[in-house]
Enzyme design. Structure first.
Site, PDB file in Angstrom:
ATOM      1  N   THR A   1       0.874  -1.119   0.036  1.00 21.51           N
ATOM      2  CA  THR A   1      -0.142   0.030  -0.075  1.00 21.51           C
ATOM      3  C   THR A   1       0.861   1.339   0.152  1.00 21.51           C
ATOM      4  O   THR A   1       2.169   1.094   0.208  1.00 21.51           O
ATOM      5  CB  THR A   1      -0.759  -0.028   1.046  1.00 21.51           C
ATOM      6  N   CYS A   2       0.377   2.445  -0.201  1.00 17.93           N
ATOM      7  CA  CYS A   2       0.884   3.720  -0.255  1.00 17.93           C
ATOM      8  C   CYS A   2       1.049   4.333   1.157  1.00 17.93           C
ATOM      9  O   CYS A   2       1.621   5.345   1.413  1.00 17.93           O
ATOM     10  CB  CYS A   2       0.292   4.791  -1.118  1.00 17.93           C
ATOM     11  N   ASP A   3       0.534   3.513   2.275  1.00 20.09           N
ATOM     12  CA  ASP A   3       0.921   4.004   3.666  1.00 20.09           C
ATOM     13  C   ASP A   3       2.128   3.575   4.201  1.00 20.09           C
ATOM     14  O   ASP A   3       2.742   2.599   4.241  1.00 20.09           O
ATOM     15  CB  ASP A   3      -0.113   3.259   4.595  1.00 20.09           C
TER      16      ASP A   3
END
Length: 379
Positions: free
Chosen positions: A314-316
């Site tokens: 994910t982009c987290d």
């Protein structure tokens, strides 16, 4: 091992049912006379539940939906412990109607619900455990002291319920066998207080917390039993003992197969981005501050090694599994990374955050995980 783009549609969690069976037998043997109730929250896959039921394991639940899953595999609700100290009234009613007769509590409010939704049921009070940090800290939300517990048990009797036992939980992945010592002393103190009011316990619930073997040293089960047995022997009178293990039964049976979707070097550190991360299968990485160390290997198997930070898709930025993991120095996109001891608290926590897939579960038996490509999918 070079692989073309077009990876598997999802990461895969392979569960070795033979290892689940071996873990159950080891625990049942290592805790003689203690009834084992699997805490199904950590992995409620139907094949795992069916296997443990066939082996004679009992179960612990926190909701009516979990009970439904047990009934589906033939488990007897009368042998199920409803151990969530705070339950929706509708769940209590459904469980009681299905045959559950033993419920946890730690407040007057819960007694009010139980008296209406489960009249005449047996109840056991949750004691607060002495705070010793476990590998996966989980205590502090539930439990009361001895004096409050005694008052609650008398209140239960006054509401027509049967005050039958006491429970505690030392925390998940507890690596200190002496952690059971203080809670068992508290149980003894409670028993003395209640005996003066002509209330006698029938059961002590030792909770879970028994560890799985991740990276690092783990005490032997004999060390845990030495502390627990001594504590049980010191109680003012004999009571039945139960426990509620979760990860100790299923963690070591699971191998999580992930695919490398990209590698990068940032600030002198090498990163391997996998198709599985904290949000879609490895939430315990966040819960433990990345301290839970899964044994890791990779499909390339090169003799030259390097250290990588393993992170999710994910982009987290929080979506990172472990730091400084030794893997093949030439690891690249398309290679596979294998995380062992991944059978507990993986798929149950997983979400499709950012649209990424959760692991597919495949159960195998009678074969090694490494050669199980032809095994049938379960569920």
């Amino acid at each position: 091992m070079d692989r073309p783009y077009g990876f598997p549609p999802a990461p895969e969690l392979v569960i070795d049912l033979d290892k689940v069976a071996a873990s159950y037998r080891a625990l049942a043997t290592g805790l003689p006379g203690v009834n084992v109730h699997f805490a199904m929250k950590c992995n409620p896959h139907p094949e795992i539940l069916a296997l443990l039921h066939a082996l004679g394991c009992r179960f612990e639940i926190a909701s009516a939906a979990e009970l439904d899953a047990l009934v589906a595999v033939g488990a007897d609700p009368a042998l199920v412990l409803s151990s969530n100290p705070v339950k929706p009234a509708a769940h209590i009613a459904r469980q009681f109607a299905a045959g559950v007769r033993c419920f946890a509590f730690d407040s007057e409010s819960e007694l009010d619900k139980l008296a209406v939704a489960a009249p005449g049921a047996a109840v056991f009070v949750r004691l607060a455990a002495h705070q010793i940090r476990s590998g996966v800290p989980s205590e502090g939300k539930f439990g009361v002291g001895v004096d409050a517990a005694a008052a609650l048990m008398l209140a239960a009797r006054g509401r027509g319920l049967v005050p039958c036992g006491a429970a505690f939980h030392v925390g998940s992945q507890m690596l200190l066998p002496h952690a059971w010592r203080a809670p068992l002393r508290a149980v003894g103190a409670l028993m003395y207080k209640l005996a003066a009011e002509d209330v006698f316990l029938q059961m002590v619930n030792l909770g879970g917390g028994f560890p799985a073997r991740y990276a690092g040293k783990t005490p032997t089960l004999a060390e845990y039993w030495a502390t627990i047995d001594a504590g049980l022997q010191d109680l003012p009178y004999r009571v039945a003992a139960v426990c509620e293990p979760g990860r100790a039964l299923v963690a070591e049976a699971g191998r999580l197969r992930a695919t490398v979707i990209g590698t990068a070097e940032r600030g002198g550190r090498r990163w391997a981005h996998l198709d599985v991360g904290a949000f879609n299968g490895l939430m315990e990485s966040l819960e433990t501050g990345n301290q839970l160390r899964f044994p890791v290997s990779d499909s390339r198997g090169s003799a030259t090694r390097d250290r990588f930070h393993l992170t999710g898709p994910t982009c987290d930025s929080q979506d990172t599994i472990m730091f400084d993991v030794e893997l093949s120095a030439d690891l690249r996109t398309g290679d596979e990374v294998y995380l062992e001891c991944a059978g507990a608290y993986t798929t149950v926590y997983a979400s499709r955050f950012n649209g990424f897939d959760v692991p597919v579960v495949r159960c195998v038996t009678g074969v090694a995980i490494e050669t199980s490509d032809d095994a049938a999918y379960c569920g």
